[in-house]
Design a protein around this motif. Structure first.
Motif, short mmCIF file in Angstrom:
data_model
loop_
_atom_site.label_atom_id
_atom_site.label_comp_id
_atom_site.label_asym_id
_atom_site.label_seq_id
_atom_site.Cartn_x
_atom_site.Cartn_y
_atom_site.Cartn_z
N ILE A 1 -1.31 -7.04 -4.93
CA ILE A 1 -2.05 -6.47 -3.80
C ILE A 1 -3.40 -7.16 -3.61
CG2 ILE A 1 -3.16 -4.57 -5.03
CD1 ILE A 1 -2.21 -2.97 -2.35
N ALA B 1 1.01 4.07 -2.88
CA ALA B 1 0.49 5.39 -2.52
C ALA B 1 1.55 6.49 -2.69
CB ALA B 1 -0.02 5.37 -1.09
N GLY C 1 0.81 -1.22 0.00
CA GLY C 1 0.00 0.00 0.00
C GLY C 1 0.84 1.25 0.00
#
Length: 99
Positions: A72, A55, A51
């Motif tokens: 993911i 991000a 993540g």
């Protein structure tokens, strides 16, 4: 025509109370708790890395971002399966970390 039925004598069967407190079951529960907890921590770390790399662009290399983008969904599925298994294990057996 007359038929005769043979009936066994009345037998009294005592109540049987099984004992499930075998000592090695406690050891199995502790080992399973350790395995489930370790797997949950590993999947949580993988989820955080994936993540964060998706991000924040400058945080990870292109190779890590490619890995995170491809995997993911599988990491989320693994987290859901492990969470469900841990919840069922805790409900039926109860977690015991040996402390």
């Amino acid at each position: 025509m007359h038929t005769t039925t043979i009936r066994p004598a009345d037998v009294e069967i005592p109540d049987i109370q099984p004992d499930f407190s075998a000592p090695f079951f406690q050891g199995f529960q502790v080992i399973a708790s350790y395995i489930l907890a370790g797997a949950m921590i590993l999947v949580l770390i993988m989820l955080i890395i994936a993540g964060a790399s998706l991000a924040f662009r400058g945080l990870a290399s292109d190779r890590v971002r490619t890995w995170a983008g491809e995997n993911i969904l599988w990491i989320f599925i693994a987290a859901a399966v492990l969470g469900a298994a841990s919840g069922l294990f805790q409900w039926f057996v109860n977690f015991d970390f040996g402390f």
